[in-house]
Design a protein around this motif. Structure first.
Motif, PDB file in Angstrom:
ATOM      1  N   GLU A   1      -9.436  37.923 -49.370  1.00 33.40           N
ATOM      2  CA  GLU A   1      -8.281  38.463 -48.653  1.00 33.40           C
ATOM      3  C   GLU A   1      -8.755  39.348 -47.512  1.00 33.40           C
ATOM      4  N   ARG A   2      -7.853  39.551 -46.574  1.00 27.39           N
ATOM      5  CA  ARG A   2      -8.135  40.504 -45.495  1.00 27.39           C
ATOM      6  C   ARG A   2      -6.944  41.434 -45.357  1.00 27.39           C
ATOM      7  N   GLU A   3      -7.248  42.641 -44.909  1.00 33.76           N
ATOM      8  CA  GLU A   3      -6.199  43.642 -44.730  1.00 33.76           C
ATOM      9  C   GLU A   3      -5.480  43.400 -43.412  1.00 33.76           C
ATOM     10  N   LEU A   4      -4.162  43.505 -43.464  1.00 33.14           N
ATOM     11  CA  LEU A   4      -3.334  43.337 -42.271  1.00 33.14           C
ATOM     12  C   LEU A   4      -3.140  44.683 -41.587  1.00 33.14           C
ATOM     13  N   PRO A   5      -2.797  44.677 -40.313  1.00 34.33           N
ATOM     14  CA  PRO A   5      -2.601  45.941 -39.596  1.00 34.33           C
ATOM     15  C   PRO A   5      -1.552  46.858 -40.242  1.00 34.33           C
ATOM     16  N   ASP A   6      -0.559  46.264 -40.915  1.00 37.66           N
ATOM     17  CA  ASP A   6       0.479  47.091 -41.544  1.00 37.66           C
ATOM     18  C   ASP A   6       0.052  47.641 -42.900  1.00 37.66           C
ATOM     19  N   GLY A   7      -1.166  47.319 -43.323  1.00 36.09           N
ATOM     20  CA  GLY A   7      -1.680  47.832 -44.582  1.00 36.09           C
ATOM     21  C   GLY A   7      -1.588  46.857 -45.735  1.00 36.09           C
ATOM     22  N   GLY A   8      -0.881  45.748 -45.575  1.00 35.06           N
ATOM     23  CA  GLY A   8      -0.817  44.743 -46.625  1.00 35.06           C
ATOM     24  C   GLY A   8      -2.053  43.860 -46.586  1.00 35.06           C
ATOM     25  N   TYR A   9      -2.088  42.882 -47.476  1.00 35.64           N
ATOM     26  CA  TYR A   9      -3.195  41.940 -47.527  1.00 35.64           C
ATOM     27  C   TYR A   9      -2.663  40.523 -47.472  1.00 35.64           C
ATOM     28  N   THR A  10      -3.500  39.599 -47.003  1.00 37.70           N
ATOM     29  CA  THR A  10      -3.163  38.185 -46.997  1.00 37.70           C
ATOM     30  C   THR A  10      -4.372  37.385 -47.464  1.00 37.70           C
ATOM     31  N   VAL A  11      -4.112  36.286 -48.136  1.00 40.57           N
ATOM     32  CA  VAL A  11      -5.183  35.447 -48.655  1.00 40.57           C
ATOM     33  C   VAL A  11      -5.657  34.496 -47.555  1.00 40.57           C
ATOM     34  N   ASP A  12      -6.956  34.522 -47.286  1.00 44.53           N
ATOM     35  CA  ASP A  12      -7.565  33.586 -46.344  1.00 44.53           C
ATOM     36  C   ASP A  12      -8.080  32.348 -47.055  1.00 44.53           C
ATOM     37  N   LEU A  13      -8.674  32.541 -48.237  1.00 48.99           N
ATOM     38  CA  LEU A  13      -9.351  31.465 -48.946  1.00 48.99           C
ATOM     39  C   LEU A  13      -9.193  31.675 -50.439  1.00 48.99           C
ATOM     40  N   LYS A  14      -8.955  30.573 -51.155  1.00 48.42           N
ATOM     41  CA  LYS A  14      -8.886  30.632 -52.617  1.00 48.42           C
ATOM     42  C   LYS A  14      -9.601  29.412 -53.180  1.00 48.42           C
ATOM     43  N   LEU A  15     -10.490  29.665 -54.122  1.00 49.75           N
ATOM     44  CA  LEU A  15     -11.188  28.620 -54.851  1.00 49.75           C
ATOM     45  C   LEU A  15     -10.673  28.635 -56.281  1.00 49.75           C
ATOM     46  N   ASN A  16     -10.207  27.493 -56.765  1.00 48.75           N
ATOM     47  CA  ASN A  16      -9.772  27.343 -58.154  1.00 48.75           C
ATOM     48  C   ASN A  16     -10.655  26.323 -58.842  1.00 48.75           C
ATOM     49  N   VAL A  17     -11.127  26.660 -60.028  1.00 49.46           N
ATOM     50  CA  VAL A  17     -11.790  25.710 -60.915  1.00 49.46           C
ATOM     51  C   VAL A  17     -10.849  25.546 -62.096  1.00 49.46           C
ATOM     52  N   LEU A  18     -10.352  24.327 -62.284  1.00 49.75           N
ATOM     53  CA  LEU A  18      -9.349  24.047 -63.308  1.00 49.75           C
ATOM     54  C   LEU A  18      -9.961  23.229 -64.432  1.00 49.75           C
ATOM     55  N   ARG A  19      -9.613  23.592 -65.665  1.00 47.59           N
ATOM     56  CA  ARG A  19     -10.083  22.850 -66.840  1.00 47.59           C
ATOM     57  C   ARG A  19      -8.912  22.624 -67.779  1.00 47.59           C
ATOM     58  N   GLY A  20      -8.734  21.361 -68.188  1.00 44.51           N
ATOM     59  CA  GLY A  20      -7.681  21.059 -69.138  1.00 44.51           C
ATOM     60  C   GLY A  20      -7.553  19.570 -69.386  1.00 44.51           C
ATOM     61  N   GLU A  21      -7.059  19.228 -70.562  1.00 44.26           N
ATOM     62  CA  GLU A  21      -6.897  17.818 -70.945  1.00 44.26           C
ATOM     63  C   GLU A  21      -5.932  17.074 -70.031  1.00 44.26           C
ATOM     64  N   ARG A  22      -4.969  17.787 -69.428  1.00 47.74           N
ATOM     65  CA  ARG A  22      -3.988  17.156 -68.533  1.00 47.74           C
ATOM     66  C   ARG A  22      -4.627  16.575 -67.285  1.00 47.74           C
ATOM     67  N   LEU A  23      -5.858  16.946 -67.018  1.00 47.47           N
ATOM     68  CA  LEU A  23      -6.537  16.573 -65.776  1.00 47.47           C
ATOM     69  C   LEU A  23      -7.507  15.417 -66.005  1.00 47.47           C
ATOM     70  N   GLY A  24      -7.052  14.372 -66.670  1.00 45.30           N
ATOM     71  CA  GLY A  24      -7.928  13.280 -67.073  1.00 45.30           C
ATOM     72  C   GLY A  24      -8.302  12.309 -65.976  1.00 45.30           C
ATOM     73  N   ASP A  25      -7.425  12.134 -64.984  1.00 45.58           N
ATOM     74  CA  ASP A  25      -7.708  11.221 -63.884  1.00 45.58           C
ATOM     75  C   ASP A  25      -6.999  11.751 -62.642  1.00 45.58           C
ATOM     76  N   LEU A  26      -7.310  11.151 -61.490  1.00 46.53           N
ATOM     77  CA  LEU A  26      -6.781  11.663 -60.227  1.00 46.53           C
ATOM     78  C   LEU A  26      -5.251  11.625 -60.149  1.00 46.53           C
TER      79      LEU A  26
END
Length: 176
Positions: free
Chosen positions: A73-98
């Motif tokens: 994340e990066r800080e915005l001029p107003d003091g809030g934050y915004t997400v630039d990049l997110k990496l997710n690694v997912l694991r679960g039986e529901r993810l068996g094929d594309l």
């Protein structure tokens, strides 16, 4: 001071002293080495220039799938934050094929699966999909990697470079 307030102040003081000062994010962008630290068996070898320096890891579960996430994340001029990049690694039986991965992620991202404009993507031998600001691929049945990059700040070439920079750590080389 009431006992409850005194207790709260004492606990916060002990935690602050025990943890020690937390260094601020570096000026001018992310610490490049942060992406190289392992996240659920993967590292990030490429970070876009200008990606935010506030880096956090999260572990959650949604719909029977475990998520290990790293967020830049990066800080915005107003003091809030915004997400630039997110990496997710997912694991679960529901993810068996594309097709199952696509169905799961369309539900997770609240997208109409039939109308979701996805294009083919390959990460080595692994098949996946991409759309504006998002790439995901099936590493093996039950294991998916997803990279989201703010498309308003970063182009398709940076999304591709970031996704292709995600590498699986060989079990013998994993840190304990």
């Amino acid at each position: 001071m009431t006992a409850r307030v005194l207790f709260t102040v004492l606990v916060c003081t002990v935690l602050a002293v025990g943890i020690g000062p937390v260094p601020p994010p570096p000026a001018g962008g992310a610490v490049k080495g942060v992406g190289m630290h392992e996240l659920a068996g993967f590292t990030v070898g490429h970070l876009p220039e200008g990606v935010g320096g506030q880096v956090s890891d999260f572990h959650t579960e949604w719909g029977g799938v475990a998520f290990s996430s790293r967020v830049w994340e990066r800080e915005l001029p107003d003091g809030g934050y915004t997400v630039d990049l997110k990496l997710n690694v997912l694991r679960g039986e529901r993810l068996g094929d594309l097709p199952s991965v696509r169905a799961f992620l369309s539900e997770y991202h609240e997208r109409d699966a039939a109308a979701w404009d996805l294009r083919p993507f390959r990460h080595g031998a692994a098949a996946g999909h991409r759309t504006d600001g998002l790439v995901f691929w099936l590493v093996e049945p039950g294991l998916v990697v997803e990279v989201r990059l703010d498309p308003a700040r970063f182009g398709e070439s940076e999304l591709t470079a970031t996704a292709l920079g995600v590498r699986r750590v060989e079990p013998a080389k994993r840190s304990g």
